[in-house]
Design an enzyme around this catalytic site. Structure first.
Site: not given
Ligand code: K1U
Ligand code: ZN
Length: 169
Positions: A46, A51, A92-93, A134-135, A138
């Site tokens: 996401g 971001q 989170c990225l 989560h998004e 943000h």
């Molecule tokens: O919003 C962001 O920073 C993106 C984030 C989204 C997210 C991941 C996990 C749970 C909730 C929201 C990411 O993509 S983090 C990287 C990722 O691919 C990931 C990390 C943990 C679990 C699953 C995916």
């Molecule tokens: Zn995030």
């Protein structure tokens, strides 16, 4: 399509509250394409406009294994949440390398415009529901580490500042 720079915690711009998108026009469709390219390039599931330092209510998501089911949510609003909540591991990225548990609704229904400006309701559970919440945080200027204890959050902040200082050389 462009790969956009992603803001890193504790950048204060991550705490700005996004305003609604006024019109789904070519500017927004270009932003959607660039955000999808940026999310796929960063291997995320996401990305919120916040971001990439755009403070408008727009998120992109793809939780599919094949990375071929993009979801675009413009001006998203939660219209229903489940009674049950559970702890889920999140990343989170904008906080690279940090993963921790956050309590989220098990399922949500979200009303939003798609990239064509059509209104729709998405019914989500599992990872998609977690990612939507989560998004949407943000867009309200909230980063997932703010759910953690002050001790953990301060340790993460110190680590991020150190990493960024080292990366700058
Ligand atoms: O919003 C962001 O920073 C993106 C984030 C989204 C997210 C991941 C996990 C749970 C909730 C929201 C990411 O993509 S983090 C990287 C990722 O691919 C990931 C990390 C943990 C679990 C699953 C995916
Ligand atoms: Zn995030």
């Amino acid at each position: 399509m462009a790969i956009l720079p992603i803001l890193c915690y504790p950048d204060p711009r991550l705490h700005k509250v996004a305003r609604p998108v006024q019109a789904v026009d070519d500017r927004i469709r270009t932003l959607v394409a660039d955000m999808l390219a940026t999310m796929y390039d960063a291997h995320g599931i996401g990305l919120a406009a916040t971001q990439v330092d755009v403070h408008e209510r727009l998120v992109v998501i793809d939780v599919s294994e094949e990375r071929d089911q993009p979801l675009v949510l413009i001006n998203p609003e939660l219209v229903w949440t489940s009674a049950e909540k559970h702890l889920n591991e999140e990343g989170c990225l904008s906080v690279p390398g940090i993963y921790d548990g956050v309590e989220r609704f098990d399922a949500v229904h979200v009303r939003a415009l798609d990239a064509q400006g059509q209104s729709r309701v998405v019914e989500a559970d599992g990872l998609l529901a977690v990612c939507i919440q989560h998004e949407m945080d943000h867009l309200m200027g909230k980063v997932f580490v703010e759910y953690l204890s002050p001790l953990k959050r301060n340790r993460i902040k110190t680590k991020m500042v150190k990493q960024q200082r080292e990366a700058r050389g």
